[in-house]
Design an enzyme around this catalytic site. Structure first.
Site, PDB file in Angstrom:
ATOM      1  N   GLY A  38     -53.368-112.093 -37.465  1.00  0.00           N
ATOM      2  CA  GLY A  38     -53.862-111.207 -38.522  1.00  0.00           C
ATOM      3  C   GLY A  38     -52.666-110.400 -39.014  1.00  0.00           C
ATOM      4  O   GLY A  38     -51.943-109.815 -38.203  1.00  0.00           O
ATOM      5  N   LEU A 218     -37.291-114.254 -48.605  1.00  0.00           N
ATOM      6  CA  LEU A 218     -36.952-115.604 -49.060  1.00  0.00           C
ATOM      7  C   LEU A 218     -36.730-116.554 -47.887  1.00  0.00           C
ATOM      8  O   LEU A 218     -35.883-117.444 -47.952  1.00  0.00           O
ATOM      9  CB  LEU A 218     -35.677-115.549 -49.916  1.00  0.00           C
ATOM     10  CG  LEU A 218     -35.722-114.599 -51.130  1.00  0.00           C
ATOM     11  CD1 LEU A 218     -34.311-114.335 -51.654  1.00  0.00           C
ATOM     12  CD2 LEU A 218     -36.593-115.176 -52.229  1.00  0.00           C
ATOM     13  N   GLY A 222     -33.050-115.213 -46.656  1.00  0.00           N
ATOM     14  CA  GLY A 222     -32.927-113.758 -46.518  1.00  0.00           C
ATOM     15  C   GLY A 222     -33.892-112.984 -47.394  1.00  0.00           C
ATOM     16  O   GLY A 222     -35.057-113.350 -47.527  1.00  0.00           O
ATOM     17  N   THR A 245     -44.247-118.733 -38.295  1.00  0.00           N
ATOM     18  CA  THR A 245     -45.480-117.965 -38.492  1.00  0.00           C
ATOM     19  C   THR A 245     -45.215-116.484 -38.186  1.00  0.00           C
ATOM     20  O   THR A 245     -44.694-116.159 -37.121  1.00  0.00           O
ATOM     21  CB  THR A 245     -46.599-118.447 -37.525  1.00  0.00           C
ATOM     22  OG1 THR A 245     -46.608-119.855 -37.526  1.00  0.00           O
ATOM     23  CG2 THR A 245     -47.944-117.893 -37.933  1.00  0.00           C
ATOM     24  N   ASP A 249     -44.545-110.817 -41.377  1.00  0.00           N
ATOM     25  CA  ASP A 249     -45.200-109.678 -40.723  1.00  0.00           C
ATOM     26  C   ASP A 249     -44.203-108.878 -39.886  1.00  0.00           C
ATOM     27  O   ASP A 249     -44.203-107.648 -39.897  1.00  0.00           O
ATOM     28  CB  ASP A 249     -46.356-110.160 -39.843  1.00  0.00           C
ATOM     29  CG  ASP A 249     -47.476-110.751 -40.674  1.00  0.00           C
ATOM     30  OD1 ASP A 249     -47.579-110.380 -41.860  1.00  0.00           O
ATOM     31  OD2 ASP A 249     -48.232-111.579 -40.154  1.00  0.00           O
TER      32      ASP A 249
HETATM   33  P1  ATP Z   1     -45.117-115.678 -43.296  1.00  0.00           P
HETATM   34  O1  ATP Z   1     -46.196-115.680 -44.358  1.00  0.00           O
HETATM   35  O2  ATP Z   1     -44.974-116.999 -42.565  1.00  0.00           O
HETATM   36  O3  ATP Z   1     -45.199-114.520 -42.363  1.00  0.00           O
HETATM   37  P2  ATP Z   1     -43.322-114.893 -45.452  1.00  0.00           P
HETATM   38  O4  ATP Z   1     -43.305-115.976 -46.482  1.00  0.00           O
HETATM   39  O5  ATP Z   1     -44.093-113.666 -45.735  1.00  0.00           O
HETATM   40  O6  ATP Z   1     -43.731-115.521 -44.040  1.00  0.00           O
HETATM   41  P3  ATP Z   1     -40.491-115.249 -45.150  1.00  0.00           P
HETATM   42  O7  ATP Z   1     -39.827-114.964 -46.431  1.00  0.00           O
HETATM   43  O8  ATP Z   1     -40.691-116.673 -44.765  1.00  0.00           O
HETATM   44  O9  ATP Z   1     -41.864-114.410 -45.099  1.00  0.00           O
HETATM   45  O10 ATP Z   1     -39.689-114.558 -43.959  1.00  0.00           O
HETATM   46  C1  ATP Z   1     -39.521-113.149 -43.850  1.00  0.00           C
HETATM   47  C2  ATP Z   1     -38.151-112.860 -43.290  1.00  0.00           C
HETATM   48  O11 ATP Z   1     -38.014-113.501 -42.010  1.00  0.00           O
HETATM   49  C3  ATP Z   1     -37.012-113.408 -44.130  1.00  0.00           C
HETATM   50  O12 ATP Z   1     -36.662-112.506 -45.170  1.00  0.00           O
HETATM   51  C4  ATP Z   1     -35.916-113.552 -43.072  1.00  0.00           C
HETATM   52  O13 ATP Z   1     -35.306-112.303 -42.826  1.00  0.00           O
HETATM   53  C5  ATP Z   1     -36.699-113.965 -41.820  1.00  0.00           C
HETATM   54  N1  ATP Z   1     -36.737-115.435 -41.707  1.00  0.00           N
HETATM   55  C6  ATP Z   1     -37.723-116.268 -42.106  1.00  0.00           C
HETATM   56  N2  ATP Z   1     -37.414-117.561 -41.877  1.00  0.00           N
HETATM   57  C7  ATP Z   1     -36.186-117.550 -41.300  1.00  0.00           C
HETATM   58  C8  ATP Z   1     -35.298-118.568 -40.811  1.00  0.00           C
HETATM   59  N3  ATP Z   1     -35.611-119.864 -40.877  1.00  0.00           N
HETATM   60  N4  ATP Z   1     -34.122-118.171 -40.277  1.00  0.00           N
HETATM   61  C9  ATP Z   1     -33.790-116.860 -40.186  1.00  0.00           C
HETATM   62  N5  ATP Z   1     -34.582-115.855 -40.626  1.00  0.00           N
HETATM   63  C10 ATP Z   1     -35.765-116.186 -41.181  1.00  0.00           C
END
Ligand code: ATP
Length: 300
Positions: A38, A218, A222, A245, A249
């Protein structure tokens, strides 16, 4: 450091698969695990594990999962006095591919019963916080009321606009920091988000609507950030990815902690990125940090 999270709790049923199941395909899962999840709970647990005093306003179900979810929050240093027990516990059925990609089916259950009346009843908790942390897995009128209360008492509002949906200008104008990923930014603005120039345009639009700052996560690329004074990018650390996952959050929970500590926007993003990049090296959406937080290199 006092943070209030208004949001969702779930049980995550995680299945490891060679690849994400395609339409009409049946695939054997090689591993199954249960995790607490959640968006609200994940963000609250991250902030609690990083040392903040965290209050959670939300629901758990009347079923066995509900009891477990509440106990887990208590064990992870989250104050649960404002949690109600009603309906069925929310569930997320998550496929994690060997590549680290994930796909999720969400049953909201009790999370759609988090009411405005409940927020009114917990008004003082929000008013006495430094930061209110919100997401969109509960009814939008509930999110809006929490934001109204926070804004009228000068509480800093961080809104993670996930899952993706359009939001009213009235809600956006109250947000101190908005933290969409690329898809969420696209849905919020109706603009492309492929290049840095696209991101700049989309973030500018949100700033014009009164958002204080936009931080676009992203994934491995980053985060891009923009406020009235500056914009730029914070690179993610290169790590061995096990499960992405809950990366977003962890990022949001850590960002709230850093803002509470009085760090600048950029330093807060660096801290949040370091915490999130650590979390993707573990299975599950709620982080378990080694002995003490500084050891995971969350320095700015
Ligand atoms: P989710 O919905 O799965 O929680 P999200 O799409 O909201 O993810 P992301 O942009 O995928 O969020 O990830 C959030 C942050 O986590 C990124 O800005 C980065 O700092 C870190 N992160 C995510 N994936 C990676 C990765 N493969 N390697 C290193 N850092 C990562």
């Amino acid at each position: 450091m006092n943070i209030t999270v208004v949001g969702s709790t779930n049980m995550d049923l995680v299945y490891r698969v060679p690849h994400i199941v395609k339409a009409g395909e049946t695939l054997h899962s090689t591993q199954h695990e249960l995790f607490f999840g959640g968006k609200g709970a994940n963000q609250a647990v991250t902030a609690g594990q990083l040392g903040a005093e965290v209050n959670f306003i939300g629901n758990v179900g009347v079923d066995d999962f509900g009891e477990k979810v509440k106990r887990n929050l208590q064990e992870k240093r989250v104050n649960t006095t404002a949690i109600r027990t009603v309906g069925l516990t929310g569930q997320a059925i998550i496929q994690v591919a060997d590549s680290g990609e994930n796909s999720i089916v969400l049953f909201p259950g009790t999370n759609f019963l988090v009411s405005t009346e409940q927020i009114e009843a917990s008004k003082e908790i929000i008013e006495s916080s430094q930061v209110l942390l919100l997401q969109l897995e509960i009814p939008i009128p509930t999110v809006e009321l929490a934001a109204n209360i926070a804004q009228s008492t000068g509480v800093h509002i961080i809104l993670n606009p996930a899952p993706a949906q359009k939001l009213s200008d009235s809600l956006l104008s109250k947000v101190s920091i908005l933290t969409p990923n690329e898809t969420e930014l696209e849905v919020l603005t109706g603009l492309k988000t492929e290049t840095d120039e696209d991101l700049l345009q989309a973030c500018s639009l949100l700033l014009k609507k009164g958002v204080g700052a936009v931080v676009v996560t992203l994934g491995e690329k980053g985060a891009f950030y923009m406020n009235e004074q500056e914009h730029g990018r914070v690179q993610a650390k290169k790590v061995e990815v096990k499960d992405t996952t809950g990366a977003g959050d962890a990022f949001n929970g850590a960002l709230a902690v850093a803002i509470c500590q009085g760090k600048s926007l950029k330093d807060s993003i660096v801290y949040a990125s370091n915490v999130a990049s650590y979390v993707v090296t573990q299975m599950g959406a709620q982080p378990i940090f080694p002995v003490s937080v500084p050891q995971i290199n969350t320095d700015c």
